[in-house]
Write an enzyme that holds these catalytic residues in place. Sequence first.
Site, short mmCIF file in Angstrom:
data_model
loop_
_atom_site.label_atom_id
_atom_site.label_comp_id
_atom_site.label_asym_id
_atom_site.label_seq_id
_atom_site.Cartn_x
_atom_site.Cartn_y
_atom_site.Cartn_z
N ASP A 21 0.85 -1.20 0.00
CA ASP A 21 0.00 0.00 0.00
C ASP A 21 0.88 1.24 0.00
O ASP A 21 1.64 1.47 0.95
CB ASP A 21 -0.91 -0.03 1.24
CG ASP A 21 -1.66 1.27 1.44
OD1 ASP A 21 -1.87 2.00 0.45
OD2 ASP A 21 -2.03 1.56 2.60
N ASP A 29 -1.83 -1.28 -3.92
CA ASP A 29 -2.12 -0.54 -5.13
C ASP A 29 -0.96 -0.66 -6.12
O ASP A 29 0.08 -1.28 -5.82
CB ASP A 29 -2.40 0.93 -4.81
CG ASP A 29 -1.37 1.53 -3.86
OD1 ASP A 29 -0.16 1.35 -4.11
OD2 ASP A 29 -1.77 2.18 -2.87
N ASP A 98 -5.01 -10.59 -15.68
CA ASP A 98 -6.06 -11.56 -15.37
C ASP A 98 -7.25 -11.28 -16.29
O ASP A 98 -7.74 -10.15 -16.34
CB ASP A 98 -6.48 -11.45 -13.91
CG ASP A 98 -6.69 -12.80 -13.26
OD1 ASP A 98 -7.33 -13.65 -13.90
OD2 ASP A 98 -6.23 -13.01 -12.13
N ASP A 206 -9.37 -16.70 -16.15
CA ASP A 206 -10.12 -17.20 -15.00
C ASP A 206 -11.20 -18.18 -15.45
O ASP A 206 -11.98 -17.89 -16.37
CB ASP A 206 -10.74 -16.00 -14.28
CG ASP A 206 -11.35 -16.35 -12.96
OD1 ASP A 206 -10.60 -16.67 -12.02
OD2 ASP A 206 -12.60 -16.30 -12.85
N GLU A 265 -7.07 -21.10 -16.42
CA GLU A 265 -7.47 -21.77 -15.18
C GLU A 265 -8.64 -22.69 -15.50
O GLU A 265 -9.66 -22.24 -16.02
CB GLU A 265 -7.89 -20.74 -14.13
CG GLU A 265 -8.29 -21.39 -12.81
CD GLU A 265 -9.08 -20.48 -11.89
OE1 GLU A 265 -8.95 -20.61 -10.66
OE2 GLU A 265 -9.86 -19.64 -12.41
N HIS A 338 -3.98 -17.14 -5.16
CA HIS A 338 -4.89 -16.37 -4.31
C HIS A 338 -6.08 -17.18 -3.82
O HIS A 338 -6.83 -16.71 -2.97
CB HIS A 338 -5.38 -15.14 -5.08
CG HIS A 338 -6.17 -15.50 -6.31
ND1 HIS A 338 -5.60 -16.07 -7.42
CD2 HIS A 338 -7.50 -15.38 -6.60
CE1 HIS A 338 -6.53 -16.28 -8.33
NE2 HIS A 338 -7.69 -15.89 -7.86
N ASP A 339 -6.26 -18.39 -4.36
CA ASP A 339 -7.39 -19.24 -3.97
C ASP A 339 -6.99 -20.43 -3.11
O ASP A 339 -7.84 -21.23 -2.75
CB ASP A 339 -8.10 -19.77 -5.22
CG ASP A 339 -8.91 -18.71 -5.94
OD1 ASP A 339 -9.34 -17.74 -5.30
OD2 ASP A 339 -9.11 -18.86 -7.17
#
Length: 566
Positions: A21, A29, A98, A206, A265, A338-339
């Site tokens: 950040d 960011d 992504d 995705d 994915e 991230h999953d």
Amino acid sequence: MSDKWWHSAVVYQIYPRSFADSNGDGIGDLRGIIEHLDHLEDLGVDVVWLSPIYASPHDDNGYDISDYQAIDPLFGTFDDFDELLAGLHARGMKLVMDLVVNHTSDEHPWFVESASSTQNPKRDWYWWRSPRAGIAPGAHGAEPNNWGSFFSGSAWKLDPASGEYYLHLFSPKQPDLNWENPEVRDAVYAMMNWWLDRGVDGFRMDVINFISKVPSLPDVEVVPGHLFGDGYPYFGQGPRIHEFLHEMHDRVFAGREDRYLTVGEMPGVTVEDAQLFTDQDRAELDMVFQFEHVDLDHGPGGKWDHRDASVLDLKRSFGKWQKGLAAAGWNSLYWNNHDQPRVVSRFGDDGAARHQSATALATVLHLQRGTPYIYQGEELGMTNVPFQGISDFRDIETLNHYSEAVDVLGASPAQVLAALRRTSRDNARTPVQWSTDANAGFTTATPWIQANPNYTEINAAAQRDDPSSVLAYYRALIDLRHREPAISEGSFEMVLPEHPQIFAYTRTLGDRSLLVLVNLTGEPAEYGLPDAAEWVDARLVLTNLPGAPAIGEGHLAPWQALVISR
């Protein structure tokens, strides 16, 4: 030698809201990423995959996109993006975006138009259906079919204004696009070309194997104890998936494939499916993310129902994919994203043997045939998080599961929380641990999700100049892939396939062979190589435990990794 540059590349995934950040609002960011480009360059990675930074209501942390061609102000501006892209390119790295085109946000103008009237020209851009006859709209069972959402509940949401339902395989705020409509495909391809023209270097796509549905959307069997069924047989690898991906290739990438990277994915994809998707002669994708190895510790009840996965389970899964994609196709190699929960907590030892198990697991992964992916913080050995209660979690999937399990199905809150601590996606989403400063050096404000309290011990600042750190070991693995053709291009052969502790394989190119031996347990392991005489004069290439048992001694210390060559 292959002409595919990504055979020797290593990809690093950034989840922007948790990376760094720069402006003190508690959310990562683009400028935060820019400030840490030297970390990525020092690590040695070749590609950065950026999780969504597009305009979004953030119902699913940006995977619900309201404008594909806008940067969300939460993350910055196009000036910031252009500076990031230029900074990566100047350092010899590529940027992969992504691509989330199975669904949009319900706040995307396409859906707003689609929902405005049953006669709107964009009505057929999404999957709209009437309720079942004889059941009041909104009542359980009135849904057009009995499919469940990945985020709990029905995969259908009623629109009271029109009296019809729309399909959402994920959140109700993520309506599924209807790829049967050629106008949808035209709009997606135009958007993709727009980003490539801006200078990006490819896409991670995705749940791209969900874009083709069986148009009749039939009912499925519902498992006892569940409210809805699994519609995967009718939307996973649907009837037109290969047609759509080949069309995408022709409309977006044809003639410039050597520049771009495409990875899809694909939950539930089989080896046979992946052979087709990644066979370069078919012109669809460069590689796919498959989920078999990260589903091994899921019990009959799914991801929240834990079962232990053995070393043999992991070996058989990885070995099957290595063999299956050896002649045609290519593997994506990953432990984390991230999953997924953190691998050192999942398949390693996040206590006293954290360093040893983190580096052992990294060795197993990075030296296989395929393109390795590193998820932010993995190179530091970051671990799962000791979440105290449901108020500590932020992930929509996690919160919805808790609500359904506890409030609807009457499960024990303590048991559900135990499953969440082990498996929740939030384990991967806490801030990157940069230093011992407050909030792990991630932000000067209150972070959107709390940092793992072990950041005082596990952080980049402490490891950066430590040659024995997890970070230093990742640098060594990446360097080995870059300079050793047998790793990037050689054949793969499993060794000691039935050994219950040791994951071992060879990589061979011409007269050059490397042997990878890794003890994936916390106990010493004995072994005997079937061709031991051939390795008598082998030399040590890499080890995670200097001073531990050496080449040819026939045993490995707990979590020991050895790479030798001849």
